[in-house]
Design an enzyme around this catalytic site. Structure first.
Site, short mmCIF file in Angstrom:
data_model
loop_
_atom_site.label_atom_id
_atom_site.label_comp_id
_atom_site.label_asym_id
_atom_site.label_seq_id
_atom_site.Cartn_x
_atom_site.Cartn_y
_atom_site.Cartn_z
N SER A 161 0.82 -1.21 0.00
CA SER A 161 0.00 0.00 0.00
C SER A 161 0.85 1.26 0.00
O SER A 161 1.76 1.40 0.83
CB SER A 161 -0.88 0.05 1.25
N HIS A 171 -5.56 -9.15 -0.84
CA HIS A 171 -5.48 -9.52 0.58
C HIS A 171 -6.60 -10.50 0.94
O HIS A 171 -7.65 -10.52 0.30
CB HIS A 171 -5.63 -8.26 1.46
N TYR A 178 -8.56 -10.25 3.40
CA TYR A 178 -9.79 -9.58 3.83
C TYR A 178 -10.72 -9.23 2.68
O TYR A 178 -11.90 -8.91 2.88
CB TYR A 178 -9.49 -8.32 4.67
N GLU A 179 -10.21 -9.27 1.44
CA GLU A 179 -11.07 -8.98 0.30
C GLU A 179 -12.00 -10.14 -0.01
O GLU A 179 -12.89 -10.02 -0.86
CB GLU A 179 -10.21 -8.64 -0.92
N MET A 203 -1.33 -6.72 7.02
CA MET A 203 -2.36 -7.66 6.55
C MET A 203 -1.89 -8.45 5.33
O MET A 203 -2.71 -8.87 4.51
CB MET A 203 -3.64 -6.88 6.23
N SER A 204 -0.58 -8.65 5.21
CA SER A 204 -0.07 -9.34 4.01
C SER A 204 1.25 -10.03 4.33
O SER A 204 1.56 -10.31 5.48
CB SER A 204 0.14 -8.33 2.88
N ASN A 206 2.30 4.16 10.17
CA ASN A 206 1.65 4.79 11.34
C ASN A 206 2.17 4.09 12.58
O ASN A 206 2.53 2.91 12.53
CB ASN A 206 0.13 4.66 11.23
N HIS A 215 -6.64 4.78 6.26
CA HIS A 215 -6.00 4.27 5.04
C HIS A 215 -5.25 5.41 4.33
O HIS A 215 -4.19 5.19 3.75
CB HIS A 215 -7.06 3.65 4.12
N1 HPA Z 1 -2.47 -2.18 11.25
C1 HPA Z 1 -2.56 -3.17 10.36
N2 HPA Z 1 -2.15 -3.06 9.11
C2 HPA Z 1 -1.61 -1.91 8.74
C3 HPA Z 1 -1.49 -0.82 9.63
C4 HPA Z 1 -1.94 -0.96 10.96
O1 HPA Z 1 -1.87 -0.06 11.79
N3 HPA Z 1 -0.89 0.20 8.94
C5 HPA Z 1 -0.68 -0.27 7.69
N4 HPA Z 1 -1.12 -1.54 7.56
#
Ligand code: HPA
Length: 279
Positions: free
Chosen positions: A33, A86, A88-89, A217-218, A241, A254
């Site tokens: 991402s 991903h 989750y999709e 998540m990957s 973050n 996001h």
């Molecule tokens: N958590 C999970 N996945 C993420 C995060 C997060 O804070 N930031 C970018 N991908």
């Protein structure tokens, strides 16, 4: 019902890619991402949208544009995935990792996986790059391992070793490149959760307690499938973050994840170029 991708589907995808590029890539690069612009450095590129490739999973998420960029980087032939899908999709782990198996069939022996991740380690801040030293396969432990189902011995063994998921030689090289270019490359353990919701404060405390430095998540399912097939893997997390706050911290969005990508891209690019061996 869980969708298990077959060998003939993987072969069909590989065949399509072979027919649509004049390159013979040896290195695979998956862009996470906010990191899609890394593909702009690829020279003499052939572009193949994911949706044109038979059986290829197509992403619905903003920031994952969804195409292969195949060409030259540092004189080496590379296949870049500009975006990924991903779990989750709604895809199965088998579908999520189809591209990795396709790369193996195409002759790719070295895989560089990148992702955006939340910083669990208190020493990490947004914009840092973390070299993945090891991973926690929490989804795998909970039953969602991409190798679940009949084992295809032509890829690898039923019970593959996972004692060295991230290649020691590539990691050493990445650290050397970082030092040489004055990049403060962090190191740590990446944990993959299913998402798509971000973590609660209690989730974050739990993840820290079990030894995670960054969460996303990957990547982990891709690493497992790549190692099964004997590919060498380098993993780089862009910390988009910080989740270091103990109690309810700032919201994670996001947009923030995509914005941090802009700071991360030049550092990631320097490291990726540096680990590619001279042609
Ligand atoms: N958590 C999970 N996945 C993420 C995060 C997060 O804070 N930031 C970018 N991908």
């Amino acid at each position: 019902m869980e969708h298990l991708v077959t060998r003939s589907e993987i072969d069909a995808a590989a065949h399509y890619v072979r027919e649509h590029t004049h390159h013979h890539p040896e290195f695979g690069l998956v862009l996470g991402s906010g990191l899609a612009t890394l593909a702009e450095a690829v020279e003499d590129p052939d572009f193949i949208p994911f949706h044109e490739i038979p059986h290829f999973p197509v992403s619905s998420v903003q920031g994952h544009s969804g195409r292969l960029v195949i060409g030259k980087l540092e004189g080496r032939s590379v296949l870049v995935m500009q975006g990924r899908v991903h779990f989750y999709e709604g895809y199965s782990m088998s579908q999520v990792t189809l591209p990795i198996r396709m790369m193996h069939v195409l002759g790719i022996h070295t895989l560089i996986l990148t992702n955006a991740a939340g910083g669990i380690n208190r020493a990490f801040k947004a914009g840092d790059v973390m070299l993945i030293t090891d991973h926690l396969n929490l989804i795998g432990m909970a039953g969602q391992n991409p190798l679940r189902g009949p084992n295809d011995e032509t890829f690898g063994p039923r019970f593959p070793d996972m004692s060295q998921p991230y290649d020691g030689g590539l990691r050493d090289l990445a650290l050397q490149v970082a030092t040489h270019n004055r990049i403060d490359l962090k190191q740590g353990v990446y944990i993959c959760l299913a998402g798509p919701s971000f973590e609660s404060p209690a989730d974050v405390r739990f993840l820290r307690a079990i030894g995670a430095d960054a969460v996303g998540m990957s990547t982990v399912p891709e690493t497992v499938v790549a190692r099964h097939a004997g590919m060498r893997v380098l993993g780089l997390s862009g910390i988009s973050n910080s989740l270091a706050g103990e109690e309810a911290g700032p919201e994670t969005t996001h947009e923030e994840v995509l914005e941090a990508g802009r700071i991360l891209v030049p550092k990631m690019m320097t490291i990726i170029r540096g680990v590619l061996p001279p042609a």
